[in-house]
Write an enzyme that holds these catalytic residues in place. Structure first.
Site, PDB file in Angstrom:
ATOM      1  N   GLY A 167      -0.640  30.530   0.706  1.00 19.22           N
ATOM      2  CA  GLY A 167      -0.520  29.100   0.440  1.00 19.22           C
ATOM      3  C   GLY A 167      -0.462  28.828  -1.050  1.00 19.22           C
ATOM      4  O   GLY A 167      -0.209  29.723  -1.855  1.00 19.22           O
ATOM      5  N   ASN A 168      -0.659  27.580  -1.412  1.00 18.67           N
ATOM      6  CA  ASN A 168      -0.678  27.207  -2.825  1.00 18.67           C
ATOM      7  C   ASN A 168      -1.697  26.095  -3.030  1.00 18.67           C
ATOM      8  O   ASN A 168      -2.273  25.594  -2.068  1.00 18.67           O
ATOM      9  CB  ASN A 168       0.724  26.800  -3.295  1.00 18.67           C
ATOM     10  CG  ASN A 168       1.246  25.602  -2.535  1.00 18.67           C
ATOM     11  OD1 ASN A 168       0.752  24.493  -2.700  1.00 18.67           O
ATOM     12  ND2 ASN A 168       2.224  25.825  -1.662  1.00 18.67           N
ATOM     13  N   ARG A 169      -1.909  25.718  -4.279  1.00 14.54           N
ATOM     14  CA  ARG A 169      -3.010  24.811  -4.588  1.00 14.54           C
ATOM     15  C   ARG A 169      -2.638  23.338  -4.527  1.00 14.54           C
ATOM     16  O   ARG A 169      -3.406  22.486  -4.947  1.00 14.54           O
ATOM     17  CB  ARG A 169      -3.583  25.158  -5.964  1.00 14.54           C
ATOM     18  CG  ARG A 169      -4.397  26.462  -5.930  1.00 14.54           C
ATOM     19  CD  ARG A 169      -4.857  26.870  -7.312  1.00 14.54           C
ATOM     20  NE  ARG A 169      -5.362  25.739  -8.057  1.00 14.54           N
ATOM     21  CZ  ARG A 169      -5.295  25.601  -9.368  1.00 14.54           C
ATOM     22  NH1 ARG A 169      -4.725  26.537 -10.099  1.00 14.54           N
ATOM     23  NH2 ARG A 169      -5.787  24.535  -9.961  1.00 14.54           N
ATOM     24  N   SER A 170      -1.460  23.006  -4.025  1.00 12.36           N
ATOM     25  CA  SER A 170      -1.084  21.590  -3.945  1.00 12.36           C
ATOM     26  C   SER A 170      -2.023  20.851  -2.980  1.00 12.36           C
ATOM     27  O   SER A 170      -2.199  21.257  -1.839  1.00 12.36           O
ATOM     28  CB  SER A 170       0.358  21.466  -3.451  1.00 12.36           C
ATOM     29  OG  SER A 170       0.670  20.111  -3.277  1.00 12.36           O
ATOM     30  N   ALA A 201       4.888  21.148  -2.254  1.00 12.60           N
ATOM     31  CA  ALA A 201       5.055  22.501  -2.796  1.00 12.60           C
ATOM     32  C   ALA A 201       5.383  23.404  -1.609  1.00 12.60           C
ATOM     33  O   ALA A 201       4.522  23.689  -0.775  1.00 12.60           O
ATOM     34  CB  ALA A 201       3.780  22.952  -3.488  1.00 12.60           C
TER      35      ALA A 201
END
Ligand code: C5P
Length: 233
Positions: A29-32, A102
């Site tokens: 995943g990502n930090r958005s 994102a």
């Protein structure tokens, strides 16, 4: 004041960050956080727009800003593939599309049905990644006359000039009508409550700098969207 200037306008906005499964319990995943996209949905609804929010993995506490809004419909998506399908389903009806999510550029090839176990994998694991569809580029490709497509770019850059240069390249590559560029880093952009959006138009002109709370940044971007729609008609 800006209230009502989006009355009757249909807005499709993506927000949050996609998650790509590795196995039943893990993902990439990502930090958005989704805050900027949710703020856009809330601000647009307050200005009269009918909003469809494609929400990828956004905490309920953040989504609650729009969950009681009569003119915001929330469509939850998880992976890039799911968001691609939802975006293409909703796109035809939209006057304005803003892709603020994102989206993972890659997904895991051969997602396992059972949990990967260290006892089986040993000291090194190799994951093979496959390219995801570029949702924004696909929507630009099928854009109908009059529809305005807005992309986002989150970039790490040395300074504002370098940031805008990356933004201009991305805008040209994606073919969007506007691109909102924001600086991200270990302590900037994602997960924060303040933001600065540099809005670039076709040709690379900086048409707006919207900063402050994410709601204020959202209103600044919406001002630029309203201006772009007026310039066309
Ligand atoms: O290329 P990059 O990921 O930086 O582009 C960012 C923009 O493209 C954002 O608007 C994002 O929502 C969109 N995007 C997309 N599908 C992807 C990757 C990015 O729609 N697979």
């Amino acid at each position: 004041l800006t209230s009502g200037d989006l009355a009757g306008v249909k807005l499709l906005v993506s927000a949050g960050g996609t998650r790509e499964p590795i196995d039943p319990v893990r993902f990439i995943g990502n930090r958005s956080s989704g805050r900027q996209g949710v703020a856009l949905a809330a601000a647009a609804a307050a200005r009269g727009a009918d909003v469809v929010l494609l929400a990828a993995n956004i905490e309920d506490a953040i989504l609650s800003e729009v969950s009681d809004c009569a003119n915001v419909r929330i469509d939850r998506t998880g992976t890039a593939t799911e968001m691609d399908a939802a975006a293409n389903r909703e796109a035809d009806d939209a006057d304005v599309i803003v892709m603020a999510a994102a989206v993972s550029d890659y997904r895991v090839a051969g997602v396992r049905d059972t949990k990967m176990r260290k006892e089986d994998t040993g000291t090194q694991v190799t994951l093979t990644l496959t390219e995801n569809p570029d949702i924004l580029a696909g929507l630009v490709h099928r854009r109908r006359p009059g529809q305005l497509v807005v992309g986002f770019a989150a970039e790490t850059a040395e300074n504002q000039q370098a940031l805008l240069a990356l933004g201009r390249q991305k805008l040209a590559r994606k073919g969007a009508d506007l691109l909102a560029v924001n600086a991200v880093g270990w302590s900037e952009g994602f997960e924060t409550t303040e933001n600065t959006l540099y809005v670039l138009a076709v040709g690379g002109e900086l048409v707006a700098t919207a900063s402050g709370s994410k709601r204020e940044a959202a209103d600044g971007l919406l001002d630029a969207i309203v201006a772009a729609r007026q310039a066309r008609s």
